[in-house]
Design a protein around this motif. Structure first.
Motif, short mmCIF file in Angstrom:
data_model
loop_
_atom_site.label_atom_id
_atom_site.label_comp_id
_atom_site.label_asym_id
_atom_site.label_seq_id
_atom_site.Cartn_x
_atom_site.Cartn_y
_atom_site.Cartn_z
N ARG A 170 0.83 -1.20 0.00
CA ARG A 170 0.00 0.00 0.00
C ARG A 170 0.86 1.26 0.00
O ARG A 170 0.66 2.18 -0.81
N ARG A 219 -4.52 8.32 -2.82
CA ARG A 219 -5.44 7.40 -2.16
C ARG A 219 -5.09 5.98 -2.55
O ARG A 219 -4.71 5.72 -3.69
N ASP A 220 -5.25 5.06 -1.58
CA ASP A 220 -4.99 3.66 -1.90
C ASP A 220 -6.22 3.06 -2.58
O ASP A 220 -7.22 3.75 -2.85
N ASP A 222 -8.53 1.38 -1.51
CA ASP A 222 -9.75 1.48 -0.70
C ASP A 222 -10.20 2.93 -0.52
O ASP A 222 -11.14 3.20 0.25
N GLN A 271 -8.39 5.28 0.88
CA GLN A 271 -7.86 5.83 2.12
C GLN A 271 -6.57 6.63 1.86
O GLN A 271 -5.74 6.23 1.05
N SER A 301 -2.29 8.86 7.02
CA SER A 301 -2.50 9.64 8.24
C SER A 301 -1.33 10.60 8.43
O SER A 301 -0.29 10.48 7.76
#
Length: 478
Positions: free
Chosen positions: A120, A263-264, A266, A268, A271
């Protein structure tokens, strides 16, 4: 008690495998051997690797990860390295083999990740370092190089050991962190320079290899001092991330901004903690390392005047508008990183189960180390491997396990293309404007400085004259 209650004299013991005395002696000897080998590797890694290879061959086992080190197997043969790279990630533990880097990089660093999390992060980190996005950083790299060298005058003596880290640190702060010159920029530059100077000393770097030394006894203790300085740096990086989140400017092209928008699969994003650790990792892996290669480049081309003359001719006469595409300049950079690679080894990997490499089985808990330095110095691969000969890269192509300055496989360096681009652009910018000469003519030796191997002299150079007309057009727009 020492003999383990065994009634016979220890040297005449017929039950050495079961005798508690001999078990204790063997344990002590293993720990002593581990300590000695660790010290040798820290003090002079190239000498340690060369002597071991000369004595044991392409593959040898040592204990060099601390007092309780597991067996560490070094591989220099291209086929063995290829088989190392091919081992399924499910059979390997990267966290245990790279734990010494956790205090430096942070728990979320890509260096410490494995499996899906590593994939990821790699997919998020790769795009900003390739293609047209990478080339957009050329103007900044050239501008920083010009700014650092703008006050150079004929007769002046400058040290490449001081100049090159200044250039590469500013490149990372502006291109990677996206920080413009100002109060935060200067504060972060000052803190990072001071900390990295200390980390590269033998004593300070030893703290990361010996966990018992990592005792926080306050700001005056070595480890407490490190933690305090690292926290100050982290706070500044977090402030930059927070500011960038508030800006929400899609036109920004620095790597931090690109990573924040990525973004991955998914959907996301990274952070703040992930972003901070990735930025620190990119800094530590791309600052001192690239500066070290640039020191070797300036030393080697000026120690071999015919090489320097050929580069100057190429810069003067080529019609190629992008200096990073010049074939001989590229070959010189490649040969420099063959002779003195950015990293001596690829990422270590610990086996979770028995694996086989080149017909030999290695038990669970063994650390496998594909060794870049050994692969680059094999006489079976390179004719006269200790000789600096850029032409070898003009006349021949080498496989990814014969020449691997940035590692390889699914753990290869994500910033390799950017690093090569940076090296060639900084070289072209300086050689097009200044004629330099070495102050010291005697050969230099490789010397460990933190995680890099640099020239022992610091490469002091004298500015003979300013030749700004040389290659003036070629660098108009990198």
């Amino acid at each position: 008690i020492l003999w383990g209650g065994h009634p016979c004299p220890p040297l005449n013991c017929s039950n050495r495998q079961g005798c508690l005395f001999h078990k204790r002696i063997n344990s002590i000897l293993i720990k002593m051997t581990s300590l000695i080998q660790t010290i040798q590797l820290i003090a002079n890694p190239t000498k340690f690797l060369d002597k071991s290879a000369a004595k044991y061959g392409d593959t040898f086992t040592m204990r060099v990860l601390g007092i309780n080190s597991p067996p560490v197997v070094f591989f220099g043969h291209p086929q063995a390295i290829s088989e190392c790279f091919a081992i399924s990630a499910q059979k390997l533990d990267f966290k245990k083999a790279t734990h010494v880097f956790k205090p430096l990089f942070g728990a979320n660093s890509i260096v410490l990740q494995e499996g899906q999390q590593h994939n990821r992060q790699r997919s998020l980190l790769m795009p900003p370092f390739h293609g047209d996005r990478m080339k957009s950083y050329g103007d900044t790299i050239y501008s920083i190089t010009q700014d650092v060298t703008k006050n150079w005058r004929p007769g002046q003596i400058i040290s490449m050991q001081h100049v090159m880290p200044d250039i590469t640190l500013q490149i990372i702060l502006q291109v990677v962190f996206g920080i413009s010159p100002g109060a935060r920029y200067e504060k972060l530059k000052q803190l990072l320079s001071a900390l990295l100077d200390d980390i590269t000393t033998p004593w300070y770097s030893s703290l990361f290899f010996f966990p018992p030394l990592q005792q926080d006894l306050g700001a005056w203790s070595p480890w407490g001092n490190y933690l305090k300085r690292k926290q100050d740096i982290d706070n500044l990086v977090y402030a930059q991330i927070s500011e960038r989140r508030l800006q929400q400017d899609d036109s920004l092209t620095d790597i931090l901004s690109l990573l924040m928008s990525a973004r991955d699969e998914d959907g996301q994003a990274m952070s703040d903690e992930e972003l901070k650790d990735q930025l620190i990792s990119l800094l530590l892996l791309g600052y001192e390392t690239t500066a070290g290669v640039l020191q070797w480049l300036f030393y080697l081309i000026h120690a071999h005047p015919h090489v320097k003359e050929k580069i100057i001719e190429e810069l003067k006469n080529s019609k190629e508008p992008d200096p990073t595409k010049l074939p001989y300049l590229s070959a010189v950079c490649q040969e420099t990183m063959r002779l003195h690679p950015i990293a001596l080894i690829c990422t270590p990997r610990m086996t979770k189960e028995t694996v086989e490499i080149s017909g030999v089985e290695y038990a669970t808990g063994t650390v496998l180390v594909p060794c870049i330095h050994l692969a680059h110095h094999r006489s079976e691969t390179y004719i006269e491997p200790e000789k600096f000969n850029p032409n070898r890269f003009l006349n021949q192509k080498y496989s990814p396990t014969e020449y691997l300055p940035f590692g390889g496989g699914y753990r290869g360096c994500v910033g390799s293309a950017f690093s090569m681009y940076e090296l060639k652009l900084v070289m072209a910018a300086i050689l097009s404007q200044f004629e330099l000469e070495l102050v010291e003519r005697r050969p230099v030796k490789p010397m460990r400085r933190g995680i890099t191997i640099v020239p022992s002299s610091g490469v002091p150079m004298k500015i003979k004259q300013i030749t700004s007309s040389c290659g003036a057009g070629i660098l108009a727009r990198p």
